[in-house]
Scaffold this motif. Structure first.
Motif, mmCIF file in Angstrom:
data_model
loop_
_atom_site.group_PDB
_atom_site.id
_atom_site.type_symbol
_atom_site.label_atom_id
_atom_site.label_comp_id
_atom_site.label_asym_id
_atom_site.label_seq_id
_atom_site.Cartn_x
_atom_site.Cartn_y
_atom_site.Cartn_z
ATOM 1 N N GLU A 263 19.640 0.534 -52.769
ATOM 2 C CA GLU A 263 18.696 0.144 -53.819
ATOM 3 C C GLU A 263 19.179 -1.080 -54.602
ATOM 4 O OE1 GLU A 263 17.943 3.533 -56.239
ATOM 5 O OE2 GLU A 263 17.111 4.726 -54.599
ATOM 6 N N LYS A 264 20.467 -1.135 -54.904
ATOM 7 C CA LYS A 264 20.994 -2.251 -55.687
ATOM 8 C C LYS A 264 20.834 -3.564 -54.927
ATOM 9 C CE LYS A 264 25.039 -3.725 -58.338
ATOM 10 N NZ LYS A 264 26.433 -3.391 -58.727
ATOM 11 N N LEU A 265 21.160 -3.550 -53.644
ATOM 12 C CA LEU A 265 21.052 -4.742 -52.814
ATOM 13 C C LEU A 265 19.595 -5.192 -52.697
ATOM 14 C CD1 LEU A 265 22.934 -6.590 -51.192
ATOM 15 C CD2 LEU A 265 22.499 -5.151 -49.189
ATOM 16 N N LEU A 294 29.277 -10.921 -54.205
ATOM 17 C CA LEU A 294 30.237 -9.838 -54.413
ATOM 18 C C LEU A 294 29.936 -8.646 -53.507
ATOM 19 C CD1 LEU A 294 30.624 -9.858 -58.317
ATOM 20 C CD2 LEU A 294 32.422 -10.365 -56.640
ATOM 21 N N LEU A 295 28.657 -8.388 -53.288
ATOM 22 C CA LEU A 295 28.243 -7.264 -52.439
ATOM 23 C C LEU A 295 28.246 -7.621 -50.961
ATOM 24 C CD1 LEU A 295 25.252 -5.827 -54.533
ATOM 25 C CD2 LEU A 295 27.512 -4.815 -54.258
ATOM 26 N N GLU A 296 28.614 -8.876 -50.643
ATOM 27 C CA GLU A 296 28.618 -9.366 -49.263
ATOM 28 C C GLU A 296 27.267 -9.123 -48.601
ATOM 29 O OE1 GLU A 296 32.043 -7.255 -47.655
ATOM 30 O OE2 GLU A 296 33.246 -9.078 -47.881
ATOM 31 N N ALA A 297 26.202 -9.541 -49.331
ATOM 32 C CA ALA A 297 24.835 -9.306 -48.855
ATOM 33 C C ALA A 297 24.549 -10.011 -47.535
ATOM 34 C CB ALA A 297 23.835 -9.772 -49.915
ATOM 35 N N ASP A 298 25.203 -11.145 -47.316
ATOM 36 C CA ASP A 298 24.939 -11.878 -46.072
ATOM 37 C C ASP A 298 25.422 -11.118 -44.835
ATOM 38 O OD1 ASP A 298 27.523 -12.263 -47.147
ATOM 39 O OD2 ASP A 298 27.867 -13.968 -45.809
ATOM 40 N N LYS A 299 26.369 -10.175 -45.048
ATOM 41 C CA LYS A 299 26.891 -9.390 -43.928
ATOM 42 C C LYS A 299 26.152 -8.060 -43.754
ATOM 43 C CE LYS A 299 31.581 -11.254 -44.519
ATOM 44 N NZ LYS A 299 32.993 -10.904 -44.809
ATOM 45 N N ALA A 300 25.246 -7.741 -44.707
ATOM 46 C CA ALA A 300 24.581 -6.434 -44.693
ATOM 47 C C ALA A 300 23.796 -6.168 -43.409
ATOM 48 C CB ALA A 300 23.674 -6.298 -45.917
ATOM 49 N N PRO A 301 22.943 -7.094 -42.933
ATOM 50 C CA PRO A 301 22.206 -6.805 -41.693
ATOM 51 C C PRO A 301 23.119 -6.544 -40.495
ATOM 52 C CG PRO A 301 21.212 -8.664 -42.843
ATOM 53 C CD PRO A 301 22.513 -8.388 -43.526
ATOM 54 N N ALA A 302 24.216 -7.308 -40.415
ATOM 55 C CA ALA A 302 25.152 -7.118 -39.298
ATOM 56 C C ALA A 302 25.837 -5.750 -39.398
ATOM 57 C CB ALA A 302 26.192 -8.229 -39.290
ATOM 58 N N LEU A 339 25.632 6.300 -43.998
ATOM 59 C CA LEU A 339 26.861 5.548 -43.762
ATOM 60 C C LEU A 339 26.773 4.143 -44.344
ATOM 61 C CD1 LEU A 339 27.592 6.581 -40.039
ATOM 62 C CD2 LEU A 339 28.628 7.511 -42.116
ATOM 63 N N PHE A 340 25.587 3.560 -44.297
ATOM 64 C CA PHE A 340 25.404 2.206 -44.831
ATOM 65 C C PHE A 340 25.442 2.191 -46.354
ATOM 66 C CE2 PHE A 340 22.670 -1.237 -46.383
ATOM 67 C CZ PHE A 340 23.280 -2.340 -45.786
#
Length: 705
Positions: A263-265, A294-302, A339-340
């Motif tokens: 939710e935060k992302l 900080l949340l490394e959002a660019d890596k989230a889909p991977a 897990l995510f």
């Protein structure tokens, strides 16, 4: 809307993820309405195929669907057999002339059409009388079922209570608590009138991984629900996620379904989209970018894609809508979301039940690096040896904590019980010695002071309880005659569903005999259950031959066996209905050989735990005295002790065993031959399970690079 369109719509609604070829085949079978006069005939034609499409539906669900198909094909019959069409004759018929002609030609007709026979009856009168009595009994039972309806059992609900610290409650109310540890002290949990936990304590330290184990029916799953539903309170700032319900199917694609659970992302992405449209909000947009970084959002889909791939989702499946998946895959999707999202407390209940061996091995490795607190109920011995840092053991209405994995727990508990037994025996001996002194000199005036001193000493001794004995689970399959080999032979067997191009496997040349302990492994969807049904003759191979010993009698425990039990009767009545006419003691003895004894044998089946229902299903299967066991995922609902007992029972059984399982411990206990389904074939591999695990780990390693 035409019948064909209605059938297509109904089929797609019930099986959104059905393979296109299978769909065309089922629609082709149903295209001829005249071929099916009853819904039972429809079930015989397509029932097995519909069971193959999904593991979520019971036999009753499929039969109800076949009823709906019949109603669509015969709307005028309302589920009844279609009436015969009346034939109008072109001219009157003289029945007298027909009879005379029939008599004159009887001798000729007999020689052509009628099998010659003597007038002496060859029917055994006693057998005939017995068959008629049995038929009458069935008719009476059927009539009774029409006039009386069995009331569904009233299932009880769980409740919980706990003693709360006023100090902790005040700190939590003010939002001042920062500790991520969880302490639930002095709490009770009951299920209806049955007390599951009383005065129990549960302490979970942040960052530790807890394996929660204990016998079936003691309340492990109930406790997890009490925590997730907030009936047992924990600090409000700690986020909880209990993976229990499957993801609801809609148009959201699988990858997006995983991403949207953070939710935060998602809120930051939404704000970024809004602020980027307004140039005056540049400062706020910069802050959002910093938080996303900080949340490394660019890596989230991977990261989401890696989790899905580990749980068996291909690239195509990750891009598919959630509504196209079966219930089992939606449960995997729910696990991927958990897990995510990485909650502070993740609670998993038998996660390995929904996974194949490859996905289990991946999950074990993934959870070994879990950053927050993990509480997992599992009866998979290998999983409990690999993942947990601590073991919580539920017994005697309390929870005992042990450091280390399950193997360490077994050793520590054995030592602890041995020490407690020694202490108890020493105290009993001391008490007996002191009591003997008191009894001997009770009426001796010279020893009165000593006697009083001894009595007071006995009163001050702590009262030790005798060490509880572990109830040993025993399962016993029937004694059967050993069949001479070969018992089962598969010769160049291939299978694909009719009117499709999808070949499940081909070129299968394998066999088994009474000494065989064959385990079948492979990823989900590779044809393990299909192979079992071909071996048993439920499905016919497209090409090749399956040969059986003439004395072969299968006992089949399917994944849906437990769901197909009659939930409205007690255990004894269930066997009585399946095998009528035997003494009550025989039914109870049969149930007792699978651990269903005493009052439990008289409980309504619906009130039993999953593992207890499995034991009833084993008892039902074994009462027919099979000499070859086919076990499809038998350990799904069993506790560790019962799985061990099942492994021992299979080893002692005099007939053959073919097992499909993802439980590594059970496979190692039983297996002397390993068949692997995959790559369009089934092959036996040298090296057994160790070699198969090495192959799977190499595949996981290669996929992660």
């Amino acid at each position: 809307m035409s019948c064909t369109e209605l059938l297509k719509k109904e089929l797609k609604k019930e099986f959104p993820s059905i393979d296109k070829d299978l769909q065309n085949y089922v629609e082709g079978v149903l295209s001829s309405a005249d071929d099916f006069e009853t819904s039972e005939e429809i079930y015989d034609a397509i029932g097995e195929i519909l069971h193959e499409v999904t593991s979520d539906k019971t036999e009753n669900d499929i039969r109800l669907l076949c009823n709906r198909f019949h109603s669509i094909l015969h709307p005028q019959s309302n589920g009844k057999v279609k009436p015969q069409m009346r034939k109008i004759l072109a001219a009157p018929v003289n029945l007298g002339e027909m009879a005379a002609e029939l008599n004159s030609n009887m001798e000729e007709m007999t020689s052509i059409w009628v099998q010659g026979r003597t007038d002496v009856s060859k029917v055994d009168a006693k057998k005939l009388e017995k068959a008629e009595a049995k038929l009458q009994q069935k008719l009476e039972k059927r009539e009774g079922a029409k006039t009386t309806t069995t009331a569904a059992p009233v299932l009880q609900t769980a409740s919980a209570s706990q003693v709360l610290s006023k100090k902790d409650a005040k700190i939590d109310a003010k939002g001042q608590s920062r500790s991520m540890d969880i302490r639930i002290e002095n709490f009770d949990v009951a299920f209806g009138d049955k007390v599951l936990l009383q005065g129990a304590d549960l302490n979970l330290s942040y960052g530790r991984r807890y394996g929660f184990c204990g016998r079936n029916g003691l309340g492990k799953s109930t406790l997890l629900r009490m925590i997730s539903s907030k009936q047992l309170q924990i600090p409000s700032h700690i986020s909880i996620l209990h993976v229990e319900q499957e993801v609801v199917g809609d148009d959201t694609i699988a990858l997006d379904s995983v991403l949207e659970c953070d939710e935060k992302l998602n809120e930051l992405w939404r704000r970024e989209k809004e602020l980027s449209k307004d140039p005056s909000k540049a400062d706020e947009l910069t802050e959002v970018y910093q938080e996303l970084q900080l949340l490394e959002a660019d890596k989230a889909p991977a990261r989401a894609s890696i989790i899905l791939a580990g749980l068996g989702f291909t690239k195509e499946m990750q891009a598919a809508a959630t509504k196209t998946f079966s219930g089992g895959w939606r449960m995997r999707l729910a696990l991927a979301r958990a897990l995510f999202s990485r909650p502070d407390l993740l609670m998993l209940d038998e996660p390995s039940n929904m996974l194949d061996i490859k996905a289990i091995i991946w999950l074990e490795k993934y959870l070994q690096n879990w950053p927050s607190t993990l509480l997992v109920v599992s009866h998979d011995r290998n999983f409990l040896d690999t993942v947990p840092t601590d073991i919580l053991y539920l017994h005697s209405q309390r929870i005992d904590a042990y450091k280390g994995n399950y193997e360490n727990f077994v050793k520590t508990r054995a030592e602890r019980l041995k020490s407690q037994r020694r202490e108890y025996e020493a105290q009993m001996a001391h008490r007996a010695h002191v009591q003997e002194f008191i009894d001997r000199f009770r009426y001796n005036a010279n020893r009165a002071a000593s006697v009083q001193s001894k009595i007071k000493m006995l009163e001050k001794l702590p009262e030790l309880k005798p060490v509880e004995k572990d109830f040993e689970v025993t399962l016993k399959f029937p004694e059967v005659e050993v069949l001479q080999p070969p018992v089962i032979t598969l010769d160049e067997v291939a299978f694909r569903y009719p009117n499709t191009d999808r070949t499940i496997f081909s070129g299968v040349c394998l066999g088994g005999n009474s000494e065989s302990r064959i385990c079948i492994v492979g990823e989900n969807g590779q044809g393990k259950t299909t192979l079992l049904k071909i071996i048993m003759g439920i499905l016919t191979p497209t090409s090749g031959f399956v040969r059986h010993h003439r004395g072969l009698k299968f006992g089949y425990f399917s994944q849906h066996h437990v769901d197909q039990l009659d939930m409205n009767v007690n255990c004894v009545e269930l066997l009585q209905n399946e095998f009528p006419g035997r003494p009550i003691e025989e039914y109870r003895r049969q149930l007792g050989s699978f651990g269903i004894s005493g009052d439990m044998a008289l409980q309504v089946v619906a009130s039993l735990s999953g593992g207890q229902k499995s034991r009833v299903a084993f008892a039902k299967m074994s009462m027919a005295n099979p000499n070859f066991l086919i076990l499809d995922e038998p350990s799904n609902h069993l506790d560790i002790e019962t799985i061990e007992a099942l492994g021992k029972a299979c080893a002692k059984f005099q007939g053959g065993v073919i097992l499909v399982s993802h439980d590594e411990r059970l496979i190692r206990m039983i297996c002397n031959e390993l068949w692997v389904c995959g790559g369009g074939t089934v092959r036996s591999i040298e090296g057994g399970f160790d070699e198969y695990r090495r192959i799977v780990e190499a595949e996981i390693e290669a996929a992660s690079k």
